[in-house]
Design a protein around this motif. Sequence first.
Motif, short mmCIF file in Angstrom:
data_model
loop_
_atom_site.label_atom_id
_atom_site.label_comp_id
_atom_site.label_asym_id
_atom_site.label_seq_id
_atom_site.Cartn_x
_atom_site.Cartn_y
_atom_site.Cartn_z
N ALA A 46 6.02 -87.01 8.03
CA ALA A 46 7.42 -86.59 7.99
C ALA A 46 8.01 -86.41 9.38
CB ALA A 46 7.55 -85.29 7.21
N ILE A 47 7.19 -85.92 10.33
CA ILE A 47 7.72 -85.63 11.66
C ILE A 47 7.33 -86.67 12.71
CG2 ILE A 47 7.65 -83.16 11.15
CD1 ILE A 47 5.26 -82.95 13.08
N GLY A 48 6.54 -87.68 12.30
CA GLY A 48 6.08 -88.66 13.27
C GLY A 48 5.10 -88.05 14.26
N GLY A 49 4.21 -87.19 13.73
CA GLY A 49 3.30 -86.44 14.60
C GLY A 49 2.10 -87.25 15.07
N LEU A 50 1.40 -86.67 16.05
CA LEU A 50 0.24 -87.31 16.66
C LEU A 50 -0.97 -87.21 15.75
CD1 LEU A 50 -1.16 -88.54 19.21
CD2 LEU A 50 -1.61 -86.18 19.93
N ARG A 51 -1.67 -88.33 15.55
CA ARG A 51 -2.93 -88.36 14.81
C ARG A 51 -4.03 -88.62 15.83
NH1 ARG A 51 -1.84 -89.45 9.13
NH2 ARG A 51 0.40 -89.73 8.83
N PRO A 52 -4.80 -87.59 16.21
CA PRO A 52 -5.74 -87.71 17.33
C PRO A 52 -6.73 -88.85 17.22
CG PRO A 52 -5.48 -85.42 16.72
CD PRO A 52 -4.77 -86.21 15.67
N GLU A 54 -6.31 -91.69 15.91
CA GLU A 54 -5.66 -92.99 15.89
C GLU A 54 -5.02 -93.31 17.24
OE1 GLU A 54 -2.98 -93.16 12.59
OE2 GLU A 54 -4.51 -92.58 11.13
N THR A 55 -5.40 -92.56 18.27
CA THR A 55 -4.88 -92.81 19.63
C THR A 55 -5.83 -93.74 20.37
OG1 THR A 55 -5.95 -90.77 20.40
CG2 THR A 55 -3.67 -90.60 19.67
N SER A 56 -5.78 -93.76 21.68
CA SER A 56 -6.61 -94.66 22.48
C SER A 56 -8.09 -94.29 22.36
CB SER A 56 -6.20 -94.59 23.95
OG SER A 56 -6.53 -93.33 24.50
N PRO A 57 -8.99 -95.27 22.54
CA PRO A 57 -10.43 -94.97 22.48
C PRO A 57 -10.84 -93.88 23.47
CG PRO A 57 -10.07 -97.34 22.44
CD PRO A 57 -8.73 -96.71 22.72
N GLN A 58 -10.17 -93.86 24.62
CA GLN A 58 -10.50 -92.85 25.62
C GLN A 58 -10.17 -91.45 25.11
OE1 GLN A 58 -8.68 -95.56 26.08
NE2 GLN A 58 -9.46 -96.74 27.84
N ARG A 59 -9.00 -91.32 24.49
CA ARG A 59 -8.60 -90.01 23.98
C ARG A 59 -9.46 -89.59 22.80
NH1 ARG A 59 -4.20 -86.63 24.55
NH2 ARG A 59 -3.84 -85.23 22.78
N VAL A 60 -9.82 -90.53 21.95
CA VAL A 60 -10.68 -90.21 20.81
C VAL A 60 -12.04 -89.71 21.31
CG1 VAL A 60 -11.92 -91.18 18.84
CG2 VAL A 60 -9.52 -91.77 19.22
N ALA A 61 -12.59 -90.38 22.33
CA ALA A 61 -13.88 -89.95 22.88
C ALA A 61 -13.78 -88.54 23.44
CB ALA A 61 -14.33 -90.92 23.97
N TRP A 62 -12.68 -88.25 24.15
CA TRP A 62 -12.47 -86.90 24.69
C TRP A 62 -12.33 -85.89 23.56
CZ3 TRP A 62 -8.35 -83.70 23.69
CH2 TRP A 62 -8.36 -82.48 24.38
#
Length: 204
Positions: A46-52, A54-62
């Motif tokens: 509904a708000i177009g929020g961040l899905r952790p 589903e972001t970049s591989p670097q951010r997912v690893a962090w």
Amino acid sequence: MSGLSFWFDVHSPWAYLAAGRVGGIARKHGLELNWRPLHLPRLLEAIGGLRPLETSPQRVAWFRQDIQDWAELQGMPLRQHPAYPLRNARALRACLLAADEGRAESFVCRVLKGYWAEEADITDLDQLAQWGAEAGLKPDTVRAAAVSEQLKARLQANTQEAIERGVFGVPTVDTGQKLYFGNDRLDLLDIHLSQRQPSSPING
């Protein structure tokens, strides 16, 4: 300040970590804690929020490193369910029942532990009923609640209310004036509550 609202979804490992702490903070400050389940995927849509995840591989690893570091710091086991994400609706409806019955803290924490530490199936009605019994709820009532259309509607209403309050993710604690998002913001919440001014007495 009459109480705090704890917005959560069982999908969130951060909610798992926060749920074990937030009740103690509320009691420390003599505040009622309202456990408010919401449907996180629908809120984010509904708000177009961040899905952790589903972001970049670097951010997912962090992200994965960070959550494990916090779990170790708090002494809580954490293992992502091999079939993650499981459907969350049944568990969330049962959480609404537990809140109605004054058993939210014990039930919600048990469901989150089962999902995030024991790889249990939160969609299984018998499993939810067993956890309900451990929390002092009637197993058959938990089974019925998990598939209740009335509680489905209440969950949708909760999610909409959270959006209107400005909630953009979970866990979030709402003091009525301020929002504290994330397990790592609970210390700031505690400080804020310690510094709040008591209400002035009413004269006359």
